[in-house]
Design an enzyme around this catalytic site. Structure first.
Site, PDB file in Angstrom:
ATOM      1  N   ASP A  13      18.523  57.979  24.991  1.00 21.44           N
ATOM      2  CA  ASP A  13      19.533  57.143  24.326  1.00 21.44           C
ATOM      3  C   ASP A  13      19.615  55.736  24.919  1.00 21.44           C
ATOM      4  O   ASP A  13      20.672  55.111  24.908  1.00 21.44           O
ATOM      5  CB  ASP A  13      20.921  57.808  24.385  1.00 21.44           C
ATOM      6  CG  ASP A  13      20.877  59.234  23.900  1.00 21.44           C
ATOM      7  OD1 ASP A  13      20.245  59.482  22.866  1.00 21.44           O
ATOM      8  OD2 ASP A  13      21.460  60.121  24.568  1.00 21.44           O
ATOM      9  N   LYS A  16      15.584  52.871  22.482  1.00 22.96           N
ATOM     10  CA  LYS A  16      14.149  52.714  22.199  1.00 22.96           C
ATOM     11  C   LYS A  16      13.898  52.293  20.746  1.00 22.96           C
ATOM     12  O   LYS A  16      13.067  51.438  20.480  1.00 22.96           O
ATOM     13  CB  LYS A  16      13.406  54.039  22.484  1.00 22.96           C
ATOM     14  CG  LYS A  16      13.408  54.420  23.953  1.00 22.96           C
ATOM     15  CD  LYS A  16      12.816  55.788  24.191  1.00 22.96           C
ATOM     16  CE  LYS A  16      13.693  56.917  23.723  1.00 22.96           C
ATOM     17  NZ  LYS A  16      14.945  57.125  24.456  1.00 22.96           N
ATOM     18  N   LYS A  18      15.677  50.555  18.657  1.00 22.49           N
ATOM     19  CA  LYS A  18      15.936  49.138  18.394  1.00 22.49           C
ATOM     20  C   LYS A  18      14.788  48.280  18.917  1.00 22.49           C
ATOM     21  O   LYS A  18      14.304  47.380  18.224  1.00 22.49           O
ATOM     22  CB  LYS A  18      17.243  48.701  19.081  1.00 22.49           C
ATOM     23  CG  LYS A  18      17.314  47.196  19.165  1.00 22.49           C
ATOM     24  CD  LYS A  18      18.531  46.565  19.727  1.00 22.49           C
ATOM     25  CE  LYS A  18      18.205  45.080  19.933  1.00 22.49           C
ATOM     26  NZ  LYS A  18      19.334  44.241  20.159  1.00 22.49           N
ATOM     27  N   ALA A  39      15.289  63.893  19.014  1.00 28.31           N
ATOM     28  CA  ALA A  39      15.468  62.444  19.200  1.00 28.31           C
ATOM     29  C   ALA A  39      16.295  61.859  18.060  1.00 28.31           C
ATOM     30  O   ALA A  39      16.315  62.393  16.957  1.00 28.31           O
ATOM     31  CB  ALA A  39      14.100  61.775  19.226  1.00 28.31           C
ATOM     32  N   GLY A  40      16.954  60.777  18.342  1.00 29.67           N
ATOM     33  CA  GLY A  40      17.670  60.039  17.294  1.00 29.67           C
ATOM     34  C   GLY A  40      17.516  58.571  17.606  1.00 29.67           C
ATOM     35  O   GLY A  40      18.206  58.040  18.474  1.00 29.67           O
ATOM     36  N   HIS A  41      16.573  57.924  16.972  1.00 28.59           N
ATOM     37  CA  HIS A  41      16.324  56.508  17.255  1.00 28.59           C
ATOM     38  C   HIS A  41      17.068  55.642  16.238  1.00 28.59           C
ATOM     39  O   HIS A  41      16.814  55.721  15.042  1.00 28.59           O
ATOM     40  CB  HIS A  41      14.815  56.230  17.262  1.00 28.59           C
ATOM     41  CG  HIS A  41      14.118  56.874  18.427  1.00 28.59           C
ATOM     42  ND1 HIS A  41      12.773  56.828  18.622  1.00 28.59           N
ATOM     43  CD2 HIS A  41      14.623  57.572  19.472  1.00 28.59           C
ATOM     44  CE1 HIS A  41      12.473  57.470  19.744  1.00 28.59           C
ATOM     45  NE2 HIS A  41      13.585  57.933  20.264  1.00 28.59           N
ATOM     46  N   GLN A 224      13.361  60.661  24.057  1.00 25.86           N
ATOM     47  CA  GLN A 224      14.134  61.109  25.216  1.00 25.86           C
ATOM     48  C   GLN A 224      13.943  60.109  26.377  1.00 25.86           C
ATOM     49  O   GLN A 224      13.672  58.954  26.119  1.00 25.86           O
ATOM     50  CB  GLN A 224      13.766  62.538  25.631  1.00 25.86           C
ATOM     51  CG  GLN A 224      14.227  63.619  24.663  1.00 25.86           C
ATOM     52  CD  GLN A 224      13.316  63.801  23.472  1.00 25.86           C
ATOM     53  OE1 GLN A 224      12.108  63.916  23.595  1.00 25.86           O
ATOM     54  NE2 GLN A 224      13.894  63.824  22.296  1.00 25.86           N
TER      55      GLN A 224
HETATM   56  P1  IMP Z   1      16.315  69.917  23.671  1.00 30.44           P
HETATM   57  O1  IMP Z   1      15.124  69.080  23.935  1.00 30.44           O
HETATM   58  O2  IMP Z   1      16.926  69.683  22.329  1.00 30.44           O
HETATM   59  O3  IMP Z   1      16.110  71.363  23.946  1.00 30.44           O
HETATM   60  O4  IMP Z   1      17.449  69.460  24.709  1.00 30.44           O
HETATM   61  C1  IMP Z   1      17.250  69.561  26.133  1.00 30.44           C
HETATM   62  C2  IMP Z   1      18.114  68.524  26.865  1.00 30.44           C
HETATM   63  O5  IMP Z   1      17.626  67.230  26.529  1.00 30.44           O
HETATM   64  C3  IMP Z   1      19.587  68.534  26.461  1.00 30.44           C
HETATM   65  O6  IMP Z   1      20.358  68.133  27.591  1.00 30.44           O
HETATM   66  C4  IMP Z   1      19.671  67.456  25.402  1.00 30.44           C
HETATM   67  O7  IMP Z   1      20.949  66.890  25.285  1.00 30.44           O
HETATM   68  C5  IMP Z   1      18.665  66.462  25.950  1.00 30.44           C
HETATM   69  N1  IMP Z   1      18.058  65.654  24.879  1.00 30.44           N
HETATM   70  C6  IMP Z   1      17.101  66.040  24.005  1.00 30.44           C
HETATM   71  N2  IMP Z   1      16.770  65.017  23.203  1.00 30.44           N
HETATM   72  C7  IMP Z   1      17.529  63.985  23.581  1.00 30.44           C
HETATM   73  C8  IMP Z   1      17.624  62.630  23.136  1.00 30.44           C
HETATM   74  O8  IMP Z   1      16.910  62.167  22.234  1.00 30.44           O
HETATM   75  N3  IMP Z   1      18.539  61.834  23.777  1.00 30.44           N
HETATM   76  C9  IMP Z   1      19.286  62.310  24.811  1.00 30.44           C
HETATM   77  N4  IMP Z   1      19.224  63.554  25.266  1.00 30.44           N
HETATM   78  C10 IMP Z   1      18.345  64.388  24.655  1.00 30.44           C
END
Ligand code: IMP
Length: 423
Positions: A13, A16, A18, A39-41, A224
């Protein structure tokens, strides 16, 4: 031409999406190399906010081709929704979005397994986004996974059935009640699979190799952050892929000696979603202010992000593991109005002062030690040049630059494309 990389240096978060959007004008190809719909970009321009999960962040530029690399895991259902959300923007996906045949597919049962695995962990849960990421990568390394290229084979439904049946047995094995209707999940899944079959599937490592050979430029987009890396992150509270620079080599098939710039992005403070240690976390008014002003809510799950001071020990580690050549500092504008700011410069680790990231950063082992900085009151969000930035803000930036020994080349002062100061 060399392949440049762009990576998050904290717990994700960092912004990336942007920065990839801002940099895309300099590149012919944008390629995602790991992660998936966890992910959420977020990209903002012309007053519209877009959130991308699997599609690379160069998609809004006319001249860039976007590649979803072999290291990515794809959920066709989420992917279809993402594509549908972009329909009003008339993007020619057929020519601008290419998918690696070697990328693995997230099945509905992977999502169910994620939910079951988290539920049995109780208080020790990872805080996963529950998008099926962990179980899909487990099937990949366990050599059971289904890849995009499988969709081109006549046998693919049989392969699907045998894996989904196996997953159902595994779900039953967990001692938790997970309610689901697999028939309807599968109907949605197969419809989405047909939809994404309209896109072009490619042998992406060959495509990227030829792209480089012909002198075109490539930007590899990470997801991530480095502290969520499966090897170097705060294990087990991590994601299931290599989010660090090496992940771009395996996730795209790019050789290490073909990597050029490594752009590392960090926020001027720290956030984390989900469980796991976070030495500089704030539980007071300052943390609340960062969360509110910084709009710190997960763009994939909507969960509140935990907030805290900048952790230079962890940041130095990420710079080192990734070989960062340029830094980009995000969200400095969120810190306007703080009387005093703190930066963690070392840890008290079981009674000893250390400046490197140790094996465990759990609270019982680590107490952060801080350096204080005078804050600034000015609103930064309308500023466009370095010489307009307040002196105390620049003291903060210059201190970080000196400690990290890498130039900070971009300072972002807001979510919009335009709120970007190049130094
Ligand atoms: P998972 O990859 O969805 O299994 O999540 C594993 C850990 O990574 C958790 O603590 C999530 O909150 C964190 N996480 C996964 N993707 C993101 C992301 O894009 N941004 C921030 N944290 C993430």
């Amino acid at each position: 031409m060399a392949v440049d990389l762009l990576l998050g240096l904290q717990w994700g978060d960092e912004g990336k999406g942007k920065i990839v959007d801002v940099l895309t004008k300099n590149y012919d190809v944008i390629a995602r190399f790991q992660g998936g719909p966890n992910a959420g970009h977020t990209l903002e321009f012309d007053g519209i906010k877009h959130v991308l999960h699997t599609i690379p962040s160069g998609i809004f530029h006319d001249n860039a081709t976007n590649v979803v690399g072999n290291g990515v895991v794809i959920d066709p259902v989420v992917f279809k929704k993402e594509l549908e959300n972009l329909e009003p923007f008339n993007i020619d996906f057929r020519s601008k979005l290419l998918i690696s045949r070697k990328a693995h597919l997230i099945l509905p049962t992977h999502r169910l397994l994620d939910a079951a695995s988290e539920a049995v962990k109780g208080k020790a849960k990872i805080g996963s986004t529950l998008k099926g990421i962990g179980p899909t990568y487990m099937d990949k390394t366990g050599r059971n996974g289904i890849r995009v290229g499988e969709l081109e084979l006549s046998t693919w439904k049989k392969t699907y059935r045998s894996l989904a049946d196996k997953h159902e047995k595994m779900i039953a094995f967990y001692d938790v009640a997970i309610e689901y209707d697999l028939k309807s999940l599968e109907a949605e899944f197969f419809e989405a699979v047909e939809y994404i079959k309209q896109l072009e599937f490619i042998d992406s490592e060959e495509y990227l190799h030829q792209t480089q050979k012909s002198g075109k430029s490539i930007l590899a987009e990470g997801a991530q952050g480095s502290l969520l890396d499966i090897d170097f992150g705060t294990y087990p509270f991590v994601t299931s892929s290599n989010t660090t620079a090496a992940g771009a080599c395996t996730g795209l098939g790019v050789a290490p000696n073909k990597i050029g710039e490594v752009f590392g992005i960090f926020k001027a403070y720290t956030t984390r979603v989900g469980s796991g240690p976070f030495p500089t976390e704030l539980f007071d008014q300052d943390g609340e202010t960062m969360g509110r002003v910084g709009n710190e809510f997960g763009s994939t799950t909507g969960r509140s992000r935990r907030c805290g001071w900048l952790d230079l020990v962890a940041l130095k580690y990420a710079v080192q593991v990734n070989g960062v050549t340029q830094l980009m500092m995000m969200k400095g504008d969120v810190l306007s109005g703080f009387e005093k700011l703190k930066v963690c410069t070392s840890y008290n680790y079981n009674g000893k002062v250390i400046e490197h990231l140790p094996y465990s950063i759990l609270e019982e082992n680590v107490t952060p030690m801080y350096k204080e900085f005078a804050g600034w009151k000015e609103d930064l969000t309308q500023l466009t040049a370095e010489n307009e930035l307040p002196e105390n803000f620049m003291n903060y930036v210059l201190f970080l630059e000196k400690e990290l020994e890498v130039p900070i080349s971009i300072i972002s002062v807001g979510p919009d494309r335009k709120q970007t100061i190049h130094r």
